[in-house]
Motif scaffolding. Structure first.
Motif, mmCIF file in Angstrom:
data_model
loop_
_atom_site.group_PDB
_atom_site.id
_atom_site.type_symbol
_atom_site.label_atom_id
_atom_site.label_comp_id
_atom_site.label_asym_id
_atom_site.label_seq_id
_atom_site.Cartn_x
_atom_site.Cartn_y
_atom_site.Cartn_z
ATOM 1 N N LYS A 18 0.834 -1.209 0.000
ATOM 2 C CA LYS A 18 0.000 0.000 0.000
ATOM 3 C C LYS A 18 0.865 1.254 0.000
ATOM 4 O O LYS A 18 0.563 2.232 -0.680
ATOM 5 N N HIS A 19 1.961 1.223 0.751
ATOM 6 C CA HIS A 19 2.877 2.366 0.793
ATOM 7 C C HIS A 19 3.504 2.600 -0.585
ATOM 8 O O HIS A 19 3.579 3.745 -1.060
ATOM 9 N N ALA A 20 3.949 1.531 -1.227
ATOM 10 C CA ALA A 20 4.553 1.655 -2.558
ATOM 11 C C ALA A 20 3.528 2.144 -3.578
ATOM 12 O O ALA A 20 3.834 3.017 -4.411
ATOM 13 N N ALA A 21 2.315 1.612 -3.519
ATOM 14 C CA ALA A 21 1.265 2.032 -4.451
ATOM 15 C C ALA A 21 0.923 3.504 -4.251
ATOM 16 O O ALA A 21 0.721 4.244 -5.223
ATOM 17 N N ALA A 22 0.872 3.953 -3.009
ATOM 18 C CA ALA A 22 0.585 5.358 -2.723
ATOM 19 C C ALA A 22 1.695 6.250 -3.275
ATOM 20 O O ALA A 22 1.426 7.323 -3.816
ATOM 21 N N GLY A 23 2.928 5.807 -3.167
ATOM 22 C CA GLY A 23 4.051 6.566 -3.715
ATOM 23 C C GLY A 23 3.967 6.688 -5.225
ATOM 24 O O GLY A 23 4.221 7.759 -5.790
ATOM 25 N N ILE A 24 3.594 5.620 -5.885
ATOM 26 C CA ILE A 24 3.432 5.647 -7.345
ATOM 27 C C ILE A 24 2.332 6.627 -7.731
ATOM 28 O O ILE A 24 2.490 7.427 -8.651
ATOM 29 N N MET A 25 1.223 6.585 -7.021
ATOM 30 C CA MET A 25 0.107 7.487 -7.311
ATOM 31 C C MET A 25 0.504 8.945 -7.056
ATOM 32 O O MET A 25 0.141 9.828 -7.828
ATOM 33 N N ASP A 26 1.238 9.196 -5.992
ATOM 34 C CA ASP A 26 1.687 10.562 -5.690
ATOM 35 C C ASP A 26 2.580 11.095 -6.800
ATOM 36 O O ASP A 26 2.413 12.231 -7.257
ATOM 37 N N ARG A 27 3.531 10.278 -7.256
ATOM 38 C CA ARG A 27 4.432 10.707 -8.327
ATOM 39 C C ARG A 27 3.663 10.938 -9.631
ATOM 40 O O ARG A 27 3.901 11.924 -10.332
ATOM 41 N N ALA A 28 2.742 10.048 -9.945
ATOM 42 C CA ALA A 28 1.947 10.198 -11.168
ATOM 43 C C ALA A 28 1.081 11.452 -11.100
ATOM 44 O O ALA A 28 0.964 12.189 -12.086
ATOM 45 N N THR A 29 0.502 11.726 -9.943
ATOM 46 C CA THR A 29 -0.328 12.915 -9.770
ATOM 47 C C THR A 29 0.501 14.180 -9.941
ATOM 48 O O THR A 29 0.086 15.122 -10.632
ATOM 49 N N ARG A 30 1.681 14.219 -9.346
ATOM 50 C CA ARG A 30 2.560 15.380 -9.495
ATOM 51 C C ARG A 30 2.948 15.590 -10.957
ATOM 52 O O ARG A 30 2.961 16.720 -11.466
ATOM 53 N N GLN A 31 3.239 14.499 -11.655
ATOM 54 C CA GLN A 31 3.622 14.593 -13.059
ATOM 55 C C GLN A 31 2.457 15.132 -13.893
ATOM 56 O O GLN A 31 2.648 15.992 -14.751
ATOM 57 N N LEU A 32 1.260 14.655 -13.633
ATOM 58 C CA LEU A 32 0.085 15.160 -14.351
ATOM 59 C C LEU A 32 -0.136 16.643 -14.061
ATOM 60 O O LEU A 32 -0.429 17.427 -14.960
ATOM 61 N N GLN A 33 0.004 17.026 -12.806
ATOM 62 C CA GLN A 33 -0.192 18.425 -12.441
ATOM 63 C C GLN A 33 0.829 19.327 -13.123
ATOM 64 O O GLN A 33 0.506 20.441 -13.534
ATOM 65 N N GLN A 34 2.060 18.859 -13.255
ATOM 66 C CA GLN A 34 3.104 19.655 -13.898
ATOM 67 C C GLN A 34 2.800 19.879 -15.375
ATOM 68 O O GLN A 34 3.191 20.902 -15.941
ATOM 69 N N ASN A 35 2.112 18.931 -16.002
ATOM 70 C CA ASN A 35 1.818 19.032 -17.430
ATOM 71 C C ASN A 35 0.452 19.638 -17.720
ATOM 72 O O ASN A 35 0.123 19.896 -18.874
ATOM 73 N N LEU A 36 -0.326 19.878 -16.695
ATOM 74 C CA LEU A 36 -1.692 20.366 -16.876
ATOM 75 C C LEU A 36 -1.741 21.725 -17.556
ATOM 76 O O LEU A 36 -2.504 21.940 -18.499
ATOM 77 N N THR A 37 -0.922 22.652 -17.112
ATOM 78 C CA THR A 37 -0.935 23.994 -17.696
ATOM 79 C C THR A 37 -0.570 23.953 -19.168
ATOM 80 O O THR A 37 -1.217 24.611 -20.000
ATOM 81 N N ALA A 38 0.439 23.187 -19.518
ATOM 82 C CA ALA A 38 0.854 23.085 -20.924
ATOM 83 C C ALA A 38 -0.258 22.479 -21.776
ATOM 84 O O ALA A 38 -0.491 22.927 -22.906
#
Length: 89
Positions: A18-38
């Motif tokens: 669960k900890h590893a899965a949460a980390g993957i989701m956090d990283r994916a969410t940050r990556q999506l947020q970084q690309n949202l404006t573009a």
């Protein structure tokens, strides 16, 4: 499938999973947020570009409207939840 179910029944493994899965989701969410404006900028440019086809204009506009509405609804729900939490506390 039986193996993973058996492993997930182990409390230590399950917690680590669960900890590893949460980390993957956090990283994916940050990556999506970084690309949202573009992405929004690109869709806006397509809508504004007179050289684009009508189909591209419509698709880009529909995408902006769809996600804009979803974002607005999400923010409205989030505000309501925060108000409920404030009233409970």
């Amino acid at each position: 499938m039986k193996t993973i179910n058996r492993c997930l029944q182990d409390a230590e493994f399950s917690a680590a999973y669960k900890h590893a899965a949460a980390g993957i989701m956090d990283r994916a969410t940050r990556q999506l947020q970084q690309n949202l404006t573009a992405a929004i900028d690109r869709l806006g440019a397509i809508v504004a570009d007179d050289e684009e086809t009508s189909a591209n204009h419509i698709t880009a506009a529909r995408t902006l409207l769809d996600y804009g509405l979803k974002f607005t609804e999400f923010n409205d729900v989030l505000k309501e939840l925060e108000e409920v939490e404030d009233n409970v506390l």
